[in-house]
Design a protein around this motif. Structure first.
Motif, PDB file in Angstrom:
ATOM      1  N   UNK A  56      11.945 -42.827 -63.773  1.00  0.00           N
ATOM      2  CA  UNK A  56      11.975 -43.614 -62.636  1.00  0.00           C
ATOM      3  C   UNK A  56      12.006 -45.371 -63.003  1.00  0.00           C
ATOM      4  N   UNK A  57      10.889 -45.321 -64.047  1.00  0.00           N
ATOM      5  CA  UNK A  57      10.915 -46.701 -64.373  1.00  0.00           C
ATOM      6  C   UNK A  57      12.163 -47.238 -65.161  1.00  0.00           C
ATOM      7  N   UNK A  58      12.813 -46.486 -65.831  1.00  0.00           N
ATOM      8  CA  UNK A  58      14.322 -46.954 -66.425  1.00  0.00           C
ATOM      9  C   UNK A  58      15.156 -46.874 -65.089  1.00  0.00           C
ATOM     10  N   UNK A  59      15.090 -46.140 -63.981  1.00  0.00           N
ATOM     11  CA  UNK A  59      16.087 -46.603 -63.096  1.00  0.00           C
ATOM     12  C   UNK A  59      15.848 -47.742 -62.404  1.00  0.00           C
ATOM     13  N   UNK A  60      14.496 -47.988 -62.089  1.00  0.00           N
ATOM     14  CA  UNK A  60      14.258 -49.216 -61.622  1.00  0.00           C
ATOM     15  C   UNK A  60      14.481 -50.390 -62.385  1.00  0.00           C
ATOM     16  N   UNK A  61      14.493 -50.316 -63.723  1.00  0.00           N
ATOM     17  CA  UNK A  61      14.697 -51.495 -64.524  1.00  0.00           C
ATOM     18  C   UNK A  61      16.225 -51.626 -64.559  1.00  0.00           C
ATOM     19  N   UNK A  62      17.206 -50.541 -64.543  1.00  0.00           N
ATOM     20  CA  UNK A  62      18.411 -50.771 -64.378  1.00  0.00           C
ATOM     21  C   UNK A  62      18.536 -51.554 -62.950  1.00  0.00           C
ATOM     22  N   UNK A  63      18.547 -50.920 -62.026  1.00  0.00           N
ATOM     23  CA  UNK A  63      18.625 -51.319 -60.528  1.00  0.00           C
ATOM     24  C   UNK A  63      18.461 -52.971 -60.651  1.00  0.00           C
ATOM     25  N   UNK A  64      17.136 -53.376 -60.904  1.00  0.00           N
ATOM     26  CA  UNK A  64      16.609 -54.612 -61.169  1.00  0.00           C
ATOM     27  C   UNK A  64      17.588 -55.742 -61.925  1.00  0.00           C
ATOM     28  N   UNK A  65      17.951 -55.143 -62.991  1.00  0.00           N
ATOM     29  CA  UNK A  65      18.924 -56.026 -63.876  1.00  0.00           C
ATOM     30  C   UNK A  65      20.204 -56.140 -63.381  1.00  0.00           C
ATOM     31  N   UNK A  66      20.809 -55.110 -62.878  1.00  0.00           N
ATOM     32  CA  UNK A  66      21.962 -55.220 -61.919  1.00  0.00           C
ATOM     33  C   UNK A  66      21.675 -56.237 -60.943  1.00  0.00           C
ATOM     34  N   UNK A  67      20.764 -56.088 -60.123  1.00  0.00           N
ATOM     35  CA  UNK A  67      20.559 -57.049 -59.116  1.00  0.00           C
ATOM     36  C   UNK A  67      20.345 -58.679 -59.415  1.00  0.00           C
TER      37      UNK A  67
END
Length: 140
Positions: A56-67
């Protein structure tokens, strides 16, 4: 016969009532061997439950970096997204490495946001102090 206190119908004791690890039989009599009784063949002691790994944290990190790449023009968001994507691939096979990569992704995201804020402040200062380039109409 069911429940406690008896053997199921048709059950054959593979050890003939004898403990394969020494001592007295399985009949419920106290153990008198030199070592504690073992577990029957094929069974071991209960283990510590393993917590399933979560990404979950890794997915959130990926989404935030793309944003951050798309919204803030954060150039550091690109390596952050790459690091987070690598971490997502390692969550199941190497959780410790995935955790470290996720932390690196969050650090890159934070730096990207910080750089975006600094660039925004510089842009506003340049706009406020810019010369308009035209005369306001005073004929002198």
């Amino acid at each position: 016969m069911s429940g406690y206190g008896g053997t199921p119908p048709g059950w054959q004791d593979p050890y003939g009532g004898q403990n394969p690890y020494g001592g007295q039989g399985w009949s419920g009599t106290p153990y008198s061997g030199g070592q504690p009784p073992g577990y029957p063949y094929g069974y071991g002691p209960p283990g510590v439950p393993v917590r399933p790994t979560s990404n979950a944290s890794t997915t959130a990190c990926l989404v935030c970096n793309i944003a951050s790449v798309l919204l803030c023009c954060g150039i550091l968001g690109i390596p952050g997204a790459i690091v987070s994507a690598i971490a997502m691939g390692r969550v199941q096979s190497d959780p410790e490495s995935a955790r470290k990569l996720t932390i690196a992704g969050w650090v890159l995201f934070g730096l990207s946001i910080l750089c975006g804020i600094v660039i925004g402040i510089i842009y506003i200062i340049v706009l406020v102090n810019a010369d308009s380039g035209y005369d306001s109409g005073s004929g002198v």
